[in-house]
Write a protein that holds these residues in place. Structure first.
Motif, short mmCIF file in Angstrom:
data_model
loop_
_atom_site.label_atom_id
_atom_site.label_comp_id
_atom_site.label_asym_id
_atom_site.label_seq_id
_atom_site.Cartn_x
_atom_site.Cartn_y
_atom_site.Cartn_z
N TYR A 1 -10.01 16.91 -12.92
CA TYR A 1 -9.05 16.99 -12.64
C TYR A 1 -8.36 15.30 -11.27
O TYR A 1 -7.21 14.79 -11.71
N VAL A 2 -9.64 14.95 -11.16
CA VAL A 2 -9.23 12.99 -10.37
C VAL A 2 -9.16 12.40 -11.42
O VAL A 2 -7.45 11.45 -11.17
N LYS A 3 -9.42 12.46 -13.29
CA LYS A 3 -8.73 11.68 -14.10
C LYS A 3 -7.34 11.56 -14.31
O LYS A 3 -5.98 10.99 -14.65
N LYS A 4 -6.87 13.10 -14.41
CA LYS A 4 -5.56 14.41 -14.29
C LYS A 4 -4.60 13.85 -13.20
O LYS A 4 -3.71 13.23 -14.53
N ILE A 5 -4.90 14.01 -12.60
CA ILE A 5 -4.42 13.32 -11.66
C ILE A 5 -3.15 12.22 -11.32
O ILE A 5 -2.38 11.56 -11.35
N VAL A 6 -4.57 11.02 -11.57
CA VAL A 6 -4.14 9.94 -12.08
C VAL A 6 -3.63 9.56 -12.42
O VAL A 6 -2.70 8.50 -12.62
N SER A 7 -3.48 10.28 -14.15
CA SER A 7 -2.54 9.80 -15.42
C SER A 7 -1.32 10.02 -15.54
O SER A 7 -0.72 9.79 -15.78
N LEU A 8 -1.56 11.67 -14.56
CA LEU A 8 -0.06 11.95 -14.04
C LEU A 8 0.54 10.79 -13.31
O LEU A 8 2.05 10.65 -13.14
N HIS A 9 0.42 9.67 -12.43
CA HIS A 9 0.55 8.88 -11.31
C HIS A 9 1.01 7.41 -12.07
O HIS A 9 0.87 6.45 -12.30
N HIS A 10 0.39 7.64 -14.37
CA HIS A 10 0.71 6.58 -13.94
C HIS A 10 -0.73 5.23 -14.18
O HIS A 10 -0.24 4.49 -14.10
N GLY A 11 -1.83 5.94 -13.17
CA GLY A 11 -2.73 4.86 -13.06
C GLY A 11 -3.71 5.15 -14.14
O GLY A 11 -3.44 6.26 -14.70
N ASN A 12 -4.90 4.20 -13.91
CA ASN A 12 -6.25 4.41 -14.74
C ASN A 12 -7.68 4.75 -13.45
O ASN A 12 -7.70 3.84 -12.15
N ILE A 13 -8.52 5.04 -13.92
CA ILE A 13 -9.63 4.94 -13.05
C ILE A 13 -11.27 4.77 -14.19
O ILE A 13 -11.11 5.07 -15.93
N SER A 14 -12.31 3.82 -13.76
CA SER A 14 -13.56 3.55 -14.52
C SER A 14 -14.28 3.84 -12.89
O SER A 14 -13.64 4.05 -11.42
N VAL A 15 -15.57 3.47 -13.28
CA VAL A 15 -16.78 3.82 -12.98
C VAL A 15 -18.07 2.67 -12.77
O VAL A 15 -17.30 2.55 -13.87
N LYS A 16 -18.63 2.10 -12.21
CA LYS A 16 -19.21 1.18 -11.92
C LYS A 16 -20.50 1.82 -11.78
O LYS A 16 -20.63 1.98 -10.70
N SER A 17 -21.82 2.04 -12.21
CA SER A 17 -22.81 2.32 -12.06
C SER A 17 -24.07 2.45 -11.96
O SER A 17 -24.01 1.17 -13.57
N TYR B 1 0.51 -1.54 0.02
CA TYR B 1 0.31 0.17 -0.39
C TYR B 1 0.55 1.69 0.41
O TYR B 1 0.64 2.06 0.20
N ARG B 2 1.97 1.27 -0.07
CA ARG B 2 2.91 2.27 -0.65
C ARG B 2 3.33 2.67 -1.94
O ARG B 2 3.85 1.79 -2.64
N ILE B 3 3.80 3.81 -2.16
CA ILE B 3 3.68 3.99 -3.65
C ILE B 3 4.44 5.54 -3.65
O ILE B 3 4.53 6.11 -2.77
N PHE B 4 5.10 5.41 -4.90
CA PHE B 4 5.55 6.99 -5.36
C PHE B 4 4.68 7.83 -5.75
O PHE B 4 3.69 7.44 -7.04
N ALA B 5 4.11 9.02 -5.51
CA ALA B 5 2.67 10.09 -5.20
C ALA B 5 3.07 11.17 -4.70
O ALA B 5 4.10 11.35 -3.87
N ASP B 6 2.35 12.28 -5.34
CA ASP B 6 2.43 13.42 -4.67
C ASP B 6 1.17 13.49 -3.55
O ASP B 6 -0.38 13.48 -4.10
N PRO B 7 1.03 13.81 -2.78
CA PRO B 7 0.66 13.13 -1.02
C PRO B 7 -0.24 14.28 -0.97
O PRO B 7 -1.37 13.81 -1.19
N ILE B 8 -0.23 15.15 -1.89
CA ILE B 8 -1.41 16.78 -1.77
C ILE B 8 -2.20 16.16 -2.57
O ILE B 8 -3.57 16.28 -2.23
N HIS B 9 -2.02 15.64 -4.09
CA HIS B 9 -2.77 15.29 -4.81
C HIS B 9 -3.54 13.91 -4.95
O HIS B 9 -4.75 13.63 -5.00
#
Length: 509
Positions: free
Chosen positions: A477-493, A393-401
């Motif tokens: 904003y969430v999607k761009k921050i996730v992309s800058l951390h080389h991740g991805n985001i999705s939704v189920k609804s 559960y530890r990652i390299f990231a910007d803690p504020i964002h």
């Protein structure tokens, strides 16, 4: 661009495109017509050449009359190499009506002698008394005597004899036709037939085209008459891939036409797409301005009322300090946060936002967020739970964002869950990634809206209602921050069944 302008413009572009395509189609038809005329002329020239070759072949296949002997069939020596057969009409005394057939067989022997056997067949025995017998005349004609009755019989030959058919065999005709077409630069596949127009029979059947189809061909060539047959015989040519021949001959024109069509259709499609996107962008920006105006209006009104109350003089400084100054400060902070969000989005779009990366403990960060908003949730009689099952559960990231995106998703869950929100935050590992899930049981998101919710300024349409505050910037904003951390985001609804936002980020192993 307004809808009432977009629709007429789209119709106009569509009409222009259709007219251009119609003009191109007419151009192609004219070009195909020219190519067809050229092709027909080439086939006609080749066909005449084939007829000439057939005629020359038949003229070279003659029998020297001095070599022919009439003999009783029983006395023919048993040394026949091969035979030829001919059929002649037997005419009445007027020389017009056929009443029988004379069958002649030529035996070619090893000693180069030729024996002719003549047999007469009458159509109706009642005619025997009213006709002259031609047996002797036929025999004299064979020996070279020029007899009018004999010539009359020869001009009414009914069909090809077997030797002529054997001479004009399918392989021979195919070869000379192919050679003649090649001389005219025609190399496409073809079929052919040899047809007796008098008997309506095929002397040589087509290879792969049905008989009724090949009879409809426009390429008919009449064989020249000779002493072997007089009734009309036709050589029929058929090209099953005639249209492909035109395409091949017009390959350059066809390619240019196709390119032109693609360019026209692409330009129309791009223009309409650009206009539609421009309209959508204008609608989204107008919606954003309306939302921003509504959001700014409340704190500004509150600050204005507080300032009027303070300046009224009817309340003491202590009362103003206790009642209105905290309100002014809170509303001012709220305005400042709104402005910061807008400026932050602008910096993200320009690529000016820099990440201050360090090792971040995701579980510690989630516990901190839950603690900070738990009072707000409990005040609304809701609850928030956690299932932190991730091992790494530890990652390299910007803690504020990273903190901001989890807060943003959690606040959205509260905002769209009604009066008693139920929220759950979960983590687990998938390969080398940590997965963070924020689930609520609120109003949900329709399927058609889900692909748009991460766009800037976009908000799920609720008419003119402003029950839920926001600019539509949070999820973008969430999607761009996730992309800058080389991740991805999705939704189920599902509508009225809640939503689950899923973030996947690479871990620090």
């Amino acid at each position: 661009m307004r809808k009432r302008l977009l629709i007429p413009l789209s119709i106009l572009l569509g009409f222009v495109a259709i007219m251009l395509l119609f003009s191109i189609f007419q151009l192609y038809k004219e070009a195909e017509k020219v190519q067809r005329n050229i092709f027909v002329n080439e086939v006609l020239i080749a066909g005449e050449g084939v007829i000439d070759k057939i005629d020359a072949t038949l003229k070279n296949d003659t029998i020297a009359l001095s070599a022919i002997h009439q003999i009783n069939p029983d006395s023919i020596p048993n040394s026949t190499v091969y035979k030829k057969f001919t059929n002649h009409f037997f005419l009445d005394s007027t020389g017009q009506r056929p009443i029988g057939i004379i069958n002649t067989t030529f035996d070619f022997n090893q000693d180069n002698t030729i024996y002719a056997i003549v047999d007469t067949f009458y159509f109706d025995t009642n005619d025997l008394n009213s006709i002259r017998q031609f047996d002797e005349l036929w025999a004299s004609g064979v020996n070279g005597q020029n007899n009018k009755s004999s010539n009359a019989m020869k001009t009414q030959l009914m069909e090809m004899d077997s030797s002529t058919i054997q001479l004009l065999n399918s392989d021979f005709l195919h070869r000379i036709i192919k050679e003649a077409l090649a001389e005219e630069n025609i190399t496409s596949s073809f079929d052919f037939a040899l047809y007796n127009a008098y008997t309506s029979n095929f002397v040589i059947n087509p290879t792969f085209v049905p008989n009724d189809i090949i009879l409809k061909s426009e390429y008919l060539f009449k064989l020249k008459s000779n002493d072997k047959f007089i009734t009309p015989h036709y050589l029929i040519l058929y090209f099953p891939s005639e249209r492909r021949i035109f395409f091949k001959q017009m390959s350059t024109i066809v390619i240019l036409i196709i390119c032109l069509i693609v360019i026209i259709v692409s330009m129309c499609a791009l223009t309409l797409t650009a206009l539609y996107r421009q309209k959508k962008a204008a609608d989204v920006k107008n919606d954003f301005i309306n939302n921003m105006t509504h959001e700014f209006k409340t704190p500004i009104s509150t600050i204005s009322l507080a300032c009027e109350a303070i300046s009224d003089g009817s309340i003491t400084y202590a009362e103003a300090k206790e009642l209105f100054i905290p309100t002014i400060r809170d509303e001012n902070n709220r305005l400042q946060k709104m402005v910061e969000n807008i400026l932050l989005t602008a910096r993200l779009n320009k690529g000016q936002l820099r990440m201050n990366v360090e090792i971040v403990d995701i579980h510690q960060l989630i516990n901190k967020i839950i603690h900070s908003i738990s009072l707000q949730i409990y005040a609304s009689k809701g609850k928030i739970t956690q299932q932190l099952n991730a091992i790494n559960y530890r990652i390299f990231a910007d803690p504020i964002h990273i903190e901001n995106i989890i807060i943003n998703l959690t606040e959205n869950a509260i905002k769209y869950s009604g009066n008693a929100p139920t929220i759950e935050i979960r983590t687990h590992n998938e390969g080398k990634n940590i997965v963070i899930e924020v689930e609520d049981h609120g109003i949900g998101i329709a399927k058609k809206e889900q692909k748009h919710i991460f766009q800037e300024f976009y908000r799920v349409s609720q008419g003119n209602r402003h029950d839920t505050k926001g600019f539509g910037l949070g999820l973008g904003y969430v999607k761009k921050i996730v992309s800058l951390h080389h991740g991805n985001i999705s939704v189920k609804s599902e509508l009225n069944e809640g939503s689950t936002f899923i973030i996947s980020l690479p871990t620090k192993l």
